[in-house]
Design a protein around this motif. Sequence first.
Motif, PDB file in Angstrom:
ATOM      1  N   SER A 158       0.852  -1.186   0.000  1.00 54.41           N
ATOM      2  CA  SER A 158       0.000   0.000   0.000  1.00 54.41           C
ATOM      3  C   SER A 158       0.890   1.238   0.000  1.00 54.41           C
ATOM      4  O   SER A 158       1.569   1.524   0.984  1.00 54.41           O
ATOM      5  N   VAL A 159       0.895   1.965  -1.115  1.00 56.35           N
ATOM      6  CA  VAL A 159       1.658   3.215  -1.212  1.00 56.35           C
ATOM      7  C   VAL A 159       0.708   4.360  -0.910  1.00 56.35           C
ATOM      8  O   VAL A 159      -0.312   4.534  -1.605  1.00 56.35           O
ATOM      9  N   GLU A 160       1.021   5.101   0.128  1.00 56.55           N
ATOM     10  CA  GLU A 160       0.105   6.154   0.595  1.00 56.55           C
ATOM     11  C   GLU A 160      -0.258   7.109  -0.536  1.00 56.55           C
ATOM     12  O   GLU A 160       0.620   7.608  -1.244  1.00 56.55           O
ATOM     13  N   ASP A 161      -1.526   7.356  -0.723  1.00 56.72           N
ATOM     14  CA  ASP A 161      -2.131   8.203  -1.766  1.00 56.72           C
ATOM     15  C   ASP A 161      -2.174   7.532  -3.138  1.00 56.72           C
ATOM     16  O   ASP A 161      -2.806   8.044  -4.057  1.00 56.72           O
ATOM     17  N   PHE A 162      -1.484   6.394  -3.313  1.00 57.56           N
ATOM     18  CA  PHE A 162      -1.413   5.775  -4.633  1.00 57.56           C
ATOM     19  C   PHE A 162      -1.928   4.340  -4.638  1.00 57.56           C
ATOM     20  O   PHE A 162      -1.583   3.554  -5.515  1.00 57.56           O
ATOM     21  N   GLY A 163      -2.747   3.973  -3.664  1.00 62.36           N
ATOM     22  CA  GLY A 163      -3.445   2.700  -3.679  1.00 62.36           C
ATOM     23  C   GLY A 163      -2.626   1.500  -3.231  1.00 62.36           C
ATOM     24  O   GLY A 163      -1.417   1.585  -3.006  1.00 62.36           O
TER      25      GLY A 163
END
Length: 218
Positions: A68-73
């Motif tokens: 899970s990459v924050e802001d990028f799903g």
Amino acid sequence: MEGRFQRIFLIALTVFLAQGALAQDAQESDGQTVLDAVINPDIEPRNIDEDLIDSENFEAGIFAGVMSVEDFGSNNVFGVRLAYHVTEDLFLELASGQTSTTETSYETLSGGSPLLTDAQRTLTYYNVSLGWNLLPGEVYLGKYAFNTSYYIIGGAGNTMFADNEYFTYNFGGGFRMALTDWVAFRLDFRNHLFTHNILGDDKSIQNLETHLGLSLFF
């Protein structure tokens, strides 16, 4: 008459004491024999060739999971790892993984032009970490027993994302189960922390990752 009784009594006493001494010697002899059998078992020591001891300190493996990459799903992640087990408790690990991120919520809701190209959305990381094996034990599946260990791990590395590189910390933990003396199954949880300014201002983000892996020891 009295003297005759005294001689008979002395002779009987002497015979009795002699029998007692013989019986005690026999018991001591039997006890010594049993004791010798216990203390000095008839076992010949084996000659051991230390060169034949299986060391297998290196570990190489692949893994797959979700990052899970924050802001990028949250998206699929794949990677490889190489580790060296310095001792039974400590190990050094070099790992690299890659995931393809998706559009941010702003891009999706606004319907405007995308912030990144498809190539820029690929996130690749590598890091060097130090792991500590905790709570070694065994798991029983039916009649089979497998060696296991829980571990914590942490380190630093680099992340390539949106045409930039970011110094990245990582920490987490996992579970390792040895299927044989050269194959192991791993479940790993990791948090990757770095700061970027893709959305304008500098922002420290935390990117959670979990994956399953298979490792070979050699």
